[in-house]
Design a protein around this motif. Structure first.
Motif, PDB file in Angstrom:
ATOM      1  N   SER A  94      45.369  39.046  31.636  1.00 29.48           N
ATOM      2  CA  SER A  94      45.839  39.151  33.020  1.00 29.48           C
ATOM      3  C   SER A  94      46.165  40.594  33.380  1.00 29.48           C
ATOM      4  O   SER A  94      45.833  41.067  34.476  1.00 29.48           O
ATOM      5  CB  SER A  94      47.080  38.263  33.220  1.00 29.48           C
ATOM      6  OG  SER A  94      46.785  36.907  32.937  1.00 29.48           O
ATOM      7  N   ILE A  95      46.818  41.321  32.457  1.00 27.77           N
ATOM      8  CA  ILE A  95      47.138  42.724  32.696  1.00 27.77           C
ATOM      9  C   ILE A  95      45.864  43.547  32.880  1.00 27.77           C
ATOM     10  O   ILE A  95      45.760  44.390  33.781  1.00 27.77           O
ATOM     11  CB  ILE A  95      47.984  43.276  31.537  1.00 27.77           C
ATOM     12  CG1 ILE A  95      49.377  42.642  31.542  1.00 27.77           C
ATOM     13  CG2 ILE A  95      48.101  44.800  31.620  1.00 27.77           C
ATOM     14  CD1 ILE A  95      50.217  42.983  30.333  1.00 27.77           C
ATOM     15  N   THR A  96      44.861  43.279  32.036  1.00 30.36           N
ATOM     16  CA  THR A  96      43.601  44.024  32.127  1.00 30.36           C
ATOM     17  C   THR A  96      42.905  43.776  33.461  1.00 30.36           C
ATOM     18  O   THR A  96      42.438  44.711  34.129  1.00 30.36           O
ATOM     19  CB  THR A  96      42.673  43.634  30.966  1.00 30.36           C
ATOM     20  OG1 THR A  96      43.337  43.859  29.719  1.00 30.36           O
ATOM     21  CG2 THR A  96      41.389  44.431  31.015  1.00 30.36           C
ATOM     22  N   VAL A  97      42.836  42.494  33.872  1.00 26.77           N
ATOM     23  CA  VAL A  97      42.190  42.159  35.141  1.00 26.77           C
ATOM     24  C   VAL A  97      42.940  42.794  36.311  1.00 26.77           C
ATOM     25  O   VAL A  97      42.335  43.340  37.246  1.00 26.77           O
ATOM     26  CB  VAL A  97      42.110  40.625  35.305  1.00 26.77           C
ATOM     27  CG1 VAL A  97      41.626  40.262  36.705  1.00 26.77           C
ATOM     28  CG2 VAL A  97      41.174  40.032  34.256  1.00 26.77           C
ATOM     29  N   MET A  98      44.269  42.746  36.277  1.00 27.89           N
ATOM     30  CA  MET A  98      45.060  43.336  37.366  1.00 27.89           C
ATOM     31  C   MET A  98      44.873  44.847  37.433  1.00 27.89           C
ATOM     32  O   MET A  98      44.778  45.422  38.535  1.00 27.89           O
ATOM     33  CB  MET A  98      46.540  42.998  37.173  1.00 27.89           C
ATOM     34  CG  MET A  98      46.852  41.521  37.375  1.00 27.89           C
ATOM     35  SD  MET A  98      48.588  41.119  37.079  1.00 27.89           S
ATOM     36  CE  MET A  98      49.351  42.037  38.421  1.00 27.89           C
ATOM     37  N   LEU A  99      44.802  45.522  36.278  1.00 26.66           N
ATOM     38  CA  LEU A  99      44.581  46.967  36.277  1.00 26.66           C
ATOM     39  C   LEU A  99      43.200  47.316  36.830  1.00 26.66           C
ATOM     40  O   LEU A  99      43.044  48.288  37.589  1.00 26.66           O
ATOM     41  CB  LEU A  99      44.741  47.514  34.858  1.00 26.66           C
ATOM     42  CG  LEU A  99      46.177  47.585  34.315  1.00 26.66           C
ATOM     43  CD1 LEU A  99      46.176  48.034  32.856  1.00 26.66           C
ATOM     44  CD2 LEU A  99      47.019  48.545  35.160  1.00 26.66           C
ATOM     45  N   VAL A 100      42.189  46.542  36.461  1.00 26.18           N
ATOM     46  CA  VAL A 100      40.838  46.799  36.961  1.00 26.18           C
ATOM     47  C   VAL A 100      40.795  46.633  38.475  1.00 26.18           C
ATOM     48  O   VAL A 100      40.217  47.466  39.205  1.00 26.18           O
ATOM     49  CB  VAL A 100      39.829  45.868  36.266  1.00 26.18           C
ATOM     50  CG1 VAL A 100      38.465  45.943  36.955  1.00 26.18           C
ATOM     51  CG2 VAL A 100      39.683  46.219  34.792  1.00 26.18           C
TER      52      VAL A 100
ATOM     53  N   PHE B 219      43.328  46.847  40.550  1.00 24.99           N
ATOM     54  CA  PHE B 219      44.152  47.890  41.166  1.00 24.99           C
ATOM     55  C   PHE B 219      43.379  49.204  41.270  1.00 24.99           C
ATOM     56  O   PHE B 219      43.355  49.853  42.323  1.00 24.99           O
ATOM     57  CB  PHE B 219      45.427  48.086  40.339  1.00 24.99           C
ATOM     58  CG  PHE B 219      46.303  49.200  40.824  1.00 24.99           C
ATOM     59  CD1 PHE B 219      47.159  49.019  41.890  1.00 24.99           C
ATOM     60  CD2 PHE B 219      46.260  50.454  40.210  1.00 24.99           C
ATOM     61  CE1 PHE B 219      47.962  50.065  42.343  1.00 24.99           C
ATOM     62  CE2 PHE B 219      47.058  51.495  40.658  1.00 24.99           C
ATOM     63  CZ  PHE B 219      47.906  51.296  41.724  1.00 24.99           C
ATOM     64  N   ILE B 220      42.739  49.603  40.174  1.00 32.39           N
ATOM     65  CA  ILE B 220      41.979  50.860  40.186  1.00 32.39           C
ATOM     66  C   ILE B 220      40.793  50.769  41.131  1.00 32.39           C
ATOM     67  O   ILE B 220      40.488  51.716  41.885  1.00 32.39           O
ATOM     68  CB  ILE B 220      41.518  51.209  38.756  1.00 32.39           C
ATOM     69  CG1 ILE B 220      42.744  51.483  37.858  1.00 32.39           C
ATOM     70  CG2 ILE B 220      40.600  52.413  38.757  1.00 32.39           C
ATOM     71  CD1 ILE B 220      42.395  51.660  36.392  1.00 32.39           C
TER      72      ILE B 220
ATOM     73  N   THR C  62      32.826  49.618  48.270  1.00 31.67           N
ATOM     74  CA  THR C  62      33.469  48.472  48.906  1.00 31.67           C
ATOM     75  C   THR C  62      34.534  47.905  47.978  1.00 31.67           C
ATOM     76  O   THR C  62      34.262  47.679  46.794  1.00 31.67           O
ATOM     77  CB  THR C  62      32.432  47.371  49.220  1.00 31.67           C
ATOM     78  OG1 THR C  62      31.386  47.942  50.007  1.00 31.67           O
ATOM     79  CG2 THR C  62      33.071  46.209  49.959  1.00 31.67           C
ATOM     80  N   PRO C  63      35.757  47.696  48.465  1.00 30.50           N
ATOM     81  CA  PRO C  63      36.797  47.121  47.602  1.00 30.50           C
ATOM     82  C   PRO C  63      36.444  45.695  47.193  1.00 30.50           C
ATOM     83  O   PRO C  63      35.688  45.013  47.888  1.00 30.50           O
ATOM     84  CB  PRO C  63      38.052  47.155  48.494  1.00 30.50           C
ATOM     85  CG  PRO C  63      37.535  47.204  49.879  1.00 30.50           C
ATOM     86  CD  PRO C  63      36.241  47.964  49.819  1.00 30.50           C
ATOM     87  N   PRO C  64      36.977  45.260  46.063  1.00 33.25           N
ATOM     88  CA  PRO C  64      36.626  43.904  45.587  1.00 33.25           C
ATOM     89  C   PRO C  64      37.162  42.833  46.522  1.00 33.25           C
ATOM     90  O   PRO C  64      38.253  42.961  47.084  1.00 33.25           O
ATOM     91  CB  PRO C  64      37.313  43.836  44.213  1.00 33.25           C
ATOM     92  CG  PRO C  64      38.438  44.801  44.305  1.00 33.25           C
ATOM     93  CD  PRO C  64      37.949  45.921  45.193  1.00 33.25           C
ATOM     94  N   ARG C  65      36.395  41.785  46.687  1.00 32.71           N
ATOM     95  CA  ARG C  65      36.799  40.662  47.522  1.00 32.71           C
ATOM     96  C   ARG C  65      36.748  39.388  46.688  1.00 32.71           C
ATOM     97  O   ARG C  65      35.684  38.971  46.240  1.00 32.71           O
ATOM     98  CB  ARG C  65      35.881  40.525  48.737  1.00 32.71           C
ATOM     99  CG  ARG C  65      35.973  41.699  49.706  1.00 32.71           C
ATOM    100  CD  ARG C  65      35.054  41.493  50.896  1.00 32.71           C
ATOM    101  NE  ARG C  65      35.155  42.609  51.843  1.00 32.71           N
ATOM    102  CZ  ARG C  65      34.419  42.696  52.955  1.00 32.71           C
ATOM    103  NH1 ARG C  65      33.541  41.745  53.236  1.00 32.71           N
ATOM    104  NH2 ARG C  65      34.575  43.735  53.761  1.00 32.71           N
ATOM    105  N   ILE C  66      37.896  38.811  46.486  1.00 28.83           N
ATOM    106  CA  ILE C  66      37.982  37.562  45.728  1.00 28.83           C
ATOM    107  C   ILE C  66      37.741  36.414  46.702  1.00 28.83           C
ATOM    108  O   ILE C  66      38.397  36.341  47.752  1.00 28.83           O
ATOM    109  CB  ILE C  66      39.367  37.408  45.067  1.00 28.83           C
ATOM    110  CG1 ILE C  66      39.663  38.636  44.202  1.00 28.83           C
ATOM    111  CG2 ILE C  66      39.427  36.144  44.231  1.00 28.83           C
ATOM    112  CD1 ILE C  66      38.673  38.856  43.085  1.00 28.83           C
TER     113      ILE C  66
END
Length: 223
Positions: free
Chosen positions: A78-84, A86-87, A98-102
């Motif tokens: 979860s920390i890794t996904v959140m950091l990716v 965020f960056i 383009t920023p990521p779109r979930i």
């Protein structure tokens, strides 16, 4: 050269007209459901099958070799996904990206209900089958179930649950594809082994079981 080329003509004739493994009449793909799951198990789509195998191998490696705790691994992922994210979100403007779109809906409601209904139906069928076996309607099947569970318990004493699950997944993910590729050879060998076992049982029956003394059988008197 086929493995049955050196056998007798009768054996080869039995092979060509012999029964399939487990007495099945339909193709293996149809027996496995004939859908995407069957395609994955039989490696019809090699990229998906290989990705699933690599994924399960990575999970087994993390839990058994690296000895990760499940909660620790979940938090680290979860920390890794959140950091990716965020960056990526904050650096997209700098690199004109383009920023990521979930997506708002990862799993549709209809698909979720379909999975739930399928699981409910299969689970009920499993319970009914288990109840029929436990009632002893088929004594042979009941004894085989007892022997299988006892054997599984003995094996489980020497392996961890994760290792057993991984070995089971490896068997499910590789044996159907290997059997489909070498179907004729496997059917031949299984049929030949079955015939040999029947011959051994007949010899054992004639030389041992039939020589066991039995008490005299009294004739019933009818009035």
């Amino acid at each position: 050269m086929p493995i049955y080329s050196s056998d007798s003509d009768s054996d080869q004739q039995t092979y060509t007209s012999g029964r399939k493994l487990f007495s099945r009449e339909r193709p293996l793909h149809s027996v496995l459901g004939g859908g995407p799951v069957a395609d994955v198990l039989l490696w019809k789509n090699k990229s998906i099958s290989a990705a699933i195998l690599v994924g399960f191998t990575a999970i087994w490696f993390l839990f058994e070799v690296v000895e990760y705790n499940f909660l620790t691994l979940l938090c680290h992922l979860s920390i890794t996904v959140m950091l990716v994210i965020f960056i990526w979100s904050n650096g997209a403007a700098l690199f004109d990206r383009t920023p990521p779109r979930i997506p708002e809906i990862v799993l549709s409601e209809s698909a979720f209900h379909h999975v739930a209904r399928t699981f409910h139906t299969k689970f009920n069928q499993f319970l009914v089958t288990l109840y029929d076996i436990a009632c002893g309607k088929d004594l042979t099947l009941f004894l085989l179930a007892i022997v299988f569970l006892w054997t599984l318990s003995v094996i489980g004493a020497y392996f961890t649950t994760m290792n057993l699950l991984y070995m089971g997944f490896l068997c499910i993910g590789t044996l159907p594809a290997l059997y489909e590729r070498y179907e004729h050879e496997v059917d031949y060998l299984v049929g030949r082994a079955t015939r040999d076992m029947r011959k051994l049982y007949k010899k054992f029956d004639s030389k041992v079981l039939n020589k066991i003394p039995r008490g005299p059988v009294k004739d019933k008197k009818y009035k």
